[in-house]
Motif scaffolding. Structure first.
Motif, PDB file in Angstrom:
ATOM      1  N   SER A  35     -11.905   1.489  -0.789  1.00  0.00           N
ATOM      2  CA  SER A  35     -12.881   1.611   0.301  1.00  0.00           C
ATOM      3  C   SER A  35     -12.568   0.657   1.445  1.00  0.00           C
ATOM      4  O   SER A  35     -13.318   0.593   2.422  1.00  0.00           O
ATOM      5  N   ASP A  36     -11.461  -0.067   1.344  1.00  0.00           N
ATOM      6  CA  ASP A  36     -11.066  -0.997   2.406  1.00  0.00           C
ATOM      7  C   ASP A  36     -10.687  -0.216   3.667  1.00  0.00           C
ATOM      8  O   ASP A  36      -9.755   0.589   3.662  1.00  0.00           O
ATOM      9  N   GLU A  37     -11.423  -0.444   4.747  1.00  0.00           N
ATOM     10  CA  GLU A  37     -11.246   0.354   5.966  1.00  0.00           C
ATOM     11  C   GLU A  37      -9.873   0.133   6.607  1.00  0.00           C
ATOM     12  O   GLU A  37      -9.290   1.065   7.173  1.00  0.00           O
ATOM     13  N   THR A  38      -9.367  -1.088   6.528  1.00  0.00           N
ATOM     14  CA  THR A  38      -8.039  -1.355   7.091  1.00  0.00           C
ATOM     15  C   THR A  38      -6.968  -0.593   6.334  1.00  0.00           C
ATOM     16  O   THR A  38      -6.069   0.012   6.927  1.00  0.00           O
ATOM     17  N   PHE A  39      -7.060  -0.617   5.017  1.00  0.00           N
ATOM     18  CA  PHE A  39      -6.132   0.125   4.175  1.00  0.00           C
ATOM     19  C   PHE A  39      -6.173   1.615   4.482  1.00  0.00           C
ATOM     20  O   PHE A  39      -5.141   2.261   4.691  1.00  0.00           O
ATOM     21  N   LEU A  40      -7.383   2.180   4.521  1.00  0.00           N
ATOM     22  CA  LEU A  40      -7.526   3.612   4.783  1.00  0.00           C
ATOM     23  C   LEU A  40      -7.008   3.967   6.170  1.00  0.00           C
ATOM     24  O   LEU A  40      -6.361   5.006   6.371  1.00  0.00           O
ATOM     25  N   SER A  41      -7.283   3.112   7.156  1.00  0.00           N
ATOM     26  CA  SER A  41      -6.812   3.363   8.519  1.00  0.00           C
ATOM     27  C   SER A  41      -5.295   3.335   8.590  1.00  0.00           C
ATOM     28  O   SER A  41      -4.670   4.162   9.279  1.00  0.00           O
ATOM     29  N   ASN A  42      -4.676   2.420   7.868  1.00  0.00           N
ATOM     30  CA  ASN A  42      -3.219   2.292   7.897  1.00  0.00           C
ATOM     31  C   ASN A  42      -2.512   3.525   7.339  1.00  0.00           C
ATOM     32  O   ASN A  42      -1.385   3.833   7.736  1.00  0.00           O
ATOM     33  N   ILE A  43      -3.152   4.211   6.397  1.00  0.00           N
ATOM     34  CA  ILE A  43      -2.519   5.408   5.850  1.00  0.00           C
ATOM     35  C   ILE A  43      -3.058   6.679   6.510  1.00  0.00           C
ATOM     36  O   ILE A  43      -2.732   7.791   6.081  1.00  0.00           O
TER      37      ILE A  43
END
Length: 277
Positions: A157-165
């Motif tokens: 659910s980490d937004e930075t992680f999801l945004s990066n992919i």
């Protein structure tokens, strides 16, 4: 549990999770979909030609060889098949929340469980909260599931992680794009076995990325080997822990990348397997 040091940095980016493949997504310029093609090297072409000739010679020699020594393993009925050759045993018929279950209480059952669990843990379902909980509960031993689930929830659910992919905050794909995360096991190997525990290596290729004309993370291929620690519990094999390493990685062929439409269509039309040895 780690999502990989490169998830938020430049250059090659990684993602991963507990029992989940990590995929390197190289930075690429231009339109990968629509006909990007690796440059052909004369040396690679020569190696390919030589390899084909060697294979042909070997095939001809095999086909023409004589009867040989009657004391060979084959003459005594002993199989000389490779360890990963198909055994003929049917895959399991039962499922728990659409994940294969009820594996045999032997080495082959442990290998089949590890391969099927790898597929589930590397699926797009891990990016959806409800599906993730279902997968973890079905695959992990209860104590391991309880210990890891909160870490997994935070990671996915980490937004930075999801945004990066390239995914939305809820783990879904942007409009007009298809999220692809699929593991394809190539082989399995038991490295430790007893009646109540087992360690199984699963060598697999991973497809990961977003298929769509506007995708900045086109679907790419990676190779990994994950070792699953399994425990025999309540009549089935369950995961208690895992370790992962890169490769073995084969040399890539000189093939044109498929279009976004072809990639999306393939993933939608070709289903996965229930794996057995």
């Amino acid at each position: 549990m780690s999502l990989g040091d490169g998830a938020s940095g430049g250059g090659d980016r990684e993602y991963g999770g507990v029992g989940q493949t990590r995929t390197r997504l190289p930075d690429r310029g231009g339109d990968v979909y629509g006909g990007a093609r690796r440059s052909r090297s004369s040396s690679r072409g020569l190696v390919t030609v030589v390899g084909v000739v060697v294979l042909l010679i070997a095939a001809i020699a095999f086909a023409n060889r004589g009867g040989g020594d009657s004391s060979s393993d084959g003459a005594h009925g002993k199989s000389t098949a490779a360890p990963t050759a198909a055994s003929g045993t049917h895959p399991v018929q039962s499922k728990t929340n659409d994940i294969p279950s009820g594996f045999a209480h032997d080495e082959q059952g442990a290998q089949s469980a590890a391969a099927n669990y790898a597929v589930a843990l590397g699926s797009t379902g891990m990016f959806d909260t409800n599906q993730r909980h279902t997968i973890v509960d079905a695959v992990y031993a209860p104590e391991a599931a309880t210990a890891r689930l909160s870490d997994l929830d935070r990671a996915y659910s980490d937004e930075t992680f999801l945004s990066n992919i390239g995914l939305n905050k809820d783990g879904s794909a942007p409009n007009g794009q298809t999220f692809i995360s699929r593991i394809v096991p190539v082989g399995t190997k038991v490295t430790k076995y007893s009646s109540d525990s087992s360690a199984v290596e699963v060598w697999y290729t991973s497809l990961f990325g977003l298929s769509g004309d506007a995708s900045t993370n086109p679907v790419s291929e990676s190779w990994y080997t994950t070792t699953y620690q399994l425990k025999w519990l309540d009549g089935d094999w369950k995961v208690t822990d895992y370790t992962q390493k890169d490769g073995p990685v084969p040399v890539g062929r000189d093939q044109r990348a498929s279009t976004a439409d072809d990639m999306t269509k393939a993933v939608e039309e070709y289903g996965g397997f229930t794996y057995a040895r």
